[in-house]
Design a protein around this motif. Structure first.
Motif, PDB file in Angstrom:
ATOM      1  N   ARG A 180     -20.051   6.180 -55.151  1.00 37.16           N
ATOM      2  CA  ARG A 180     -20.236   6.769 -53.810  1.00 37.16           C
ATOM      3  C   ARG A 180     -21.312   7.842 -53.845  1.00 37.16           C
ATOM      4  O   ARG A 180     -22.177   7.897 -52.967  1.00 37.16           O
ATOM      5  N   GLN A 181     -21.273   8.710 -54.847  1.00 37.40           N
ATOM      6  CA  GLN A 181     -22.288   9.764 -54.961  1.00 37.40           C
ATOM      7  C   GLN A 181     -23.661   9.182 -55.266  1.00 37.40           C
ATOM      8  O   GLN A 181     -24.670   9.654 -54.746  1.00 37.40           O
ATOM      9  N   ARG A 217     -25.146   7.958 -52.122  1.00 34.55           N
ATOM     10  CA  ARG A 217     -25.631   9.075 -51.295  1.00 34.55           C
ATOM     11  C   ARG A 217     -26.963   9.598 -51.810  1.00 34.55           C
ATOM     12  O   ARG A 217     -27.820   9.988 -51.035  1.00 34.55           O
TER      13      ARG A 217
END
Length: 166
Positions: free
Chosen positions: A102-103, A106
């Motif tokens: 997820r990071q 991003r």
């Protein structure tokens, strides 16, 4: 053949992958220690002073008290406590990997708004992306229908030519 092997081994993705495997193995050991030594003892204490690694079902009538003792004597057991430890281990690793991916997403797409697909629609004339509440396309200036996706919209005062095939 040696040159080809050297070229293969020195590619960036092979080296990155080997570093990832080493870090993943180390991370797996840390998570295993966290589950076995930190997480499961308090859960076992709350449940009633239970050591999860020694929860098992004995398939024989012989008296045994631990899984290691059963393994020594070759007694068949169903080791559901060890399974629970591995299940918690998997859940923690899966959650950490999810947060990591997820990071990374991003970082790769920092300005991408996940709600853009909800806030926009496609113009049925020029197929450009426009705000959802728009009634006229800013690109081709066509008047838009209120339907979600009209099949084929027509511009005002447009001449339609149809051809018949034989």
């Amino acid at each position: 053949m040696m040159e080809e092997f050297k070229e293969f081994a020195m590619r960036g993705n092979v080296i990155d992958m080997s570093i990832g495997v080493i870090i993943g193995t180390t991370f797996g050991r840390i998570v295993q220690s966290f589950v076995d030594d930190i997480l499961m003892p308090p859960i076992g204490l709350i449940i009633g002073k239970v050591d999860f690694s020694n929860l098992f079902i004995n398939f024989t009538n012989e008296p045994i008290s631990t899984v290691t003792e059963a393994k020594e004597f070759g007694i068949p057991t169903l080791n559901y406590g060890i399974f629970l430890n591995h299940l918690f281990h998997f859940i923690i690793v899966a959650f950490v990997l999810f947060m990591f991916v997820r990071q990374m997403n991003r970082i790769r797409r920092p300005n991408e708004n996940l709600l853009d697909s909800i806030k926009t629609k496609n113009c049925s004339f020029c197929f450009s992306t426009i705000p959802y509440k728009a009634t006229r396309c800013p690109n081709c200036t066509s008047v838009l229908n209120d339907q979600k996706d009209p099949p084929i919209a027509q511009k005002q005062n447009e001449t339609i030519i149809r051809f018949k095939s034989k």
